[in-house]
Design a protein around this motif. Structure first.
Motif, mmCIF file in Angstrom:
data_model
loop_
_atom_site.group_PDB
_atom_site.id
_atom_site.type_symbol
_atom_site.label_atom_id
_atom_site.label_comp_id
_atom_site.label_asym_id
_atom_site.label_seq_id
_atom_site.Cartn_x
_atom_site.Cartn_y
_atom_site.Cartn_z
ATOM 1 N N VAL A 43 1.005 -1.150 -0.093
ATOM 2 C CA VAL A 43 -0.164 -0.034 0.139
ATOM 3 C C VAL A 43 0.897 1.176 -0.091
ATOM 4 O O VAL A 43 1.791 1.348 0.836
ATOM 5 C CB VAL A 43 -1.064 -0.013 1.297
ATOM 6 N N ASN A 44 0.555 2.329 -0.840
ATOM 7 C CA ASN A 44 1.417 3.302 -0.815
ATOM 8 C C ASN A 44 1.555 4.164 0.325
ATOM 9 O O ASN A 44 0.535 4.050 1.304
ATOM 10 C CB ASN A 44 0.449 4.559 -1.753
ATOM 11 N N PHE A 45 2.536 4.779 0.819
ATOM 12 C CA PHE A 45 2.946 5.056 2.116
ATOM 13 C C PHE A 45 2.128 6.062 2.626
ATOM 14 O O PHE A 45 1.643 6.365 3.802
ATOM 15 C CB PHE A 45 4.387 5.744 2.289
ATOM 16 N N LYS A 46 1.725 7.387 1.647
ATOM 17 C CA LYS A 46 0.868 8.205 2.109
ATOM 18 C C LYS A 46 -0.510 7.731 2.493
ATOM 19 O O LYS A 46 -1.126 8.258 3.315
ATOM 20 C CB LYS A 46 0.766 9.468 0.821
ATOM 21 N N ILE A 47 -1.074 6.874 1.688
ATOM 22 C CA ILE A 47 -2.367 6.216 1.837
ATOM 23 C C ILE A 47 -2.433 5.605 3.024
ATOM 24 O O ILE A 47 -3.333 5.686 3.949
ATOM 25 C CB ILE A 47 -2.748 5.347 0.682
ATOM 26 N N ALA A 48 -1.166 4.859 3.488
ATOM 27 C CA ALA A 48 -1.265 4.093 4.839
ATOM 28 C C ALA A 48 -1.288 4.974 5.812
ATOM 29 O O ALA A 48 -1.680 5.028 7.095
ATOM 30 C CB ALA A 48 -0.068 3.219 4.777
ATOM 31 N N ASP A 50 -2.296 8.317 6.223
ATOM 32 C CA ASP A 50 -3.566 8.730 6.231
ATOM 33 C C ASP A 50 -4.725 7.903 6.941
ATOM 34 O O ASP A 50 -5.346 8.363 7.628
ATOM 35 C CB ASP A 50 -4.159 9.296 4.845
ATOM 36 N N PHE A 51 -4.617 6.695 6.464
ATOM 37 C CA PHE A 51 -5.563 5.736 6.967
ATOM 38 C C PHE A 51 -5.330 5.668 8.514
ATOM 39 O O PHE A 51 -6.472 5.530 9.179
ATOM 40 C CB PHE A 51 -5.107 4.507 6.061
ATOM 41 N N THR A 52 -4.079 5.361 8.983
ATOM 42 C CA THR A 52 -3.950 5.176 10.417
ATOM 43 C C THR A 52 -4.399 6.465 10.950
ATOM 44 O O THR A 52 -4.668 6.601 12.108
ATOM 45 C CB THR A 52 -2.360 4.654 10.596
ATOM 46 N N THR A 53 -3.858 7.541 10.529
ATOM 47 C CA THR A 53 -4.418 8.932 11.000
ATOM 48 C C THR A 53 -5.837 8.909 11.300
ATOM 49 O O THR A 53 -6.293 9.303 12.510
ATOM 50 C CB THR A 53 -3.900 10.033 10.131
ATOM 51 N N ARG A 54 -6.487 8.750 10.387
ATOM 52 C CA ARG A 54 -8.006 8.624 10.464
ATOM 53 C C ARG A 54 -8.618 7.584 11.414
ATOM 54 O O ARG A 54 -9.328 7.831 12.548
ATOM 55 C CB ARG A 54 -8.728 8.329 9.190
#
Length: 446
Positions: A43-48, A50-54
């Protein structure tokens, strides 16, 4: 499917086990492992990130019900976020045209031709459509023949012009043929191409412009991971396609493409390929996929597949036999055939909650029932009808005929007896029967 990701996420949630509540400290440790699991799944680093931040924002301060443990609440939050990341709701294929035209696009070797056949079979058997397959791959040797073989296999007509090297003309002529002959759906299979091949990309853009399809689908091999996502973006910039098809999800896929492709190209995943057979196609449900990634199984899809193979008349006959203690090996063989039609066994077992974890070191092959079938086929008709007839002498003959051992015969007879008793007890319990039946068959496969 996603076994490595499921294992890593399960370990991440273990960090919260034993804690009375969610705090910034323990949630940070958990989400660090969740992010690492996503990155390992390509999974793309930025997406991962952002996901964990949410997930963190929703988890911190969330009220943990007395009936829930913090780890269970975290699983629920991650499941909801995964579902949203993969698209939220299932999106069907647009069949509004007369005929409806579906244009298939994708890289070389992504499985476009095979999936065109699977989609044609799906629309024919599930949607009662009259489908025409169109061979517009004018470059790959034997591509036209391959589509004809696929069409013959599923009973769908294939339109081709072997001497014509103009893909636009072939597609236009095929649509005229479809209108003249009452076809509801036209599926145009095009040549595989690289996004950097300007000439090939121009060709498919011209085909798209000429036939104005209701659906343009991008077929991508899920095993290519993040590369699949990048390729999808490049194709979307040129074609503005309507949806994504993920093939080879039954292989050793890390899952990155399935999880992130929607957020990158903002186009839904519409179907997934889960095996080599023409029936191995599923509508993509983000919530069900999230359940499977988190090891919760997918009971809804399993029951739907069972219902597709359900024959009411046969079920009534079987119920009577069970009630009278007349359930024999011929009946069991019939049940095996129905289960096999539902899909590959590894995929089916993965739909049972907890089964993937319990059987993670067990290799389940598509021909998992072959030794059982060999034993049954080595029995006489009277032995199949009345298993009690099988004495030591008969066991030796059956073992020799089936290439198995007397120990395996004894094991099958014992399990068959247990299963017969279980089926009699469970008559009329609906979907729960299926789960237990699958559990029983799972034991016999081993």
């Amino acid at each position: 499917m996603f076994d490595n990701l499921s294992d890593k996420l399960d370990k991440a949630f273990h960090i919260l086990k034993g804690h009375g509540k969610i705090t910034e400290v323990n949630v940070a440790d958990t989400l660090k492992e969740v992010r690492r699991a996503l990155l390992d799944a390509d999974v793309n680093f930025k997406i991962a990130k952002d996901f964990t931040t949410r997930v963190k924002e929703k988890a911190i301060g969330a009220d943990v019900l007395t009936t829930l443990q913090p780890s269970q609440l975290m699983v629920k939050i991650v499941k909801d976020e995964l579902t949203e990341l993969m698209g939220g709701d299932a999106v069907g294929v647009n069949l509004s045209g007369n005929p409806s035209v579906i244009l298939m696009s994708g890289l070389q070797g992504s499985g476009k031709t095979t999936f065109s056949g699977k989609l044609a079979n799906f629309l024919t058997t599930k949607k009662n459509k009259k489908v025409l397959l169109v061979a517009c791959d004018i470059y790959r040797p034997a591509a036209i023949n391959q589509l004809h073989v696929v069409g013959e296999q599923i009973g769908v007509e294939v339109y081709s012009e072997p001497e014509n090297k103009n893909a636009v003309e072939i597609a236009q002529n095929a649509i005229k043929h479809a209108k003249a002959n009452g076809f509801n759906v036209v599926i145009v299979d095009t040549a595989g191409r690289l996004a950097i091949d300007e000439e090939m990309m121009t060709e498919i853009a011209n085909v798209h412009k000429a036939i104005q399809p209701q659906e343009t689908l991008f077929v991508v091999d899920a095993m290519t991971g993040q590369d699949a996502v990048n390729t999808a973006k490049a194709f979307n910039d040129r074609l503005d396609f309507d949806g994504v098809i993920l093939t080879k999800l039954d292989g050793d896929t890390r899952g990155g493409a399935a999880i992130t492709i929607k957020s990158v190209v903002n186009k839904p995943i519409k179907f997934i390929g889960t095996g080599e057979k023409m029936e191995a196609i599923d509508v993509f449900y983000p919530d069900r996929m999230a359940d499977r990634i988190l090891g919760m199984g997918d009971v809804v899809s399993l029951v739907e597949r069972a219902q597709e193979q359900y024959d009411e008349e046969e079920a009534r006959k079987l119920q009577k036999k069970i009630a009278k203690n007349e359930f024999g090996f011929d009946d069991f063989l019939s049940q095996i055939q129905q289960v096999k039609k539902m899909g590959n066994m590894k995929d089916l077992v993965g739909m049972i909650p907890g089964a993937s974890k319990a059987l993670k070191d067990v290799e389940i092959e598509d021909d998992a029932f072959k030794h059982i079938e060999a034993i049954i086929f080595s029995m006489t008709p009277s032995e199949r009808k009345s298993p009690a007839l099988i004495d030591p002498k008969r066991k030796a003959r059956i073992a020799k005929g089936s290439g198995t051992s007397i120990q395996q015969i004894n094991q099958l007879l014992k399990q068959f007896d247990q299963m017969s008793k279980m089926m009699k007890m469970m008559q009329g319990s609906g979907g729960k029967n299926l789960m237990r039946m699958m559990g029983g068959m799972k034991g016999m496969m081993k």
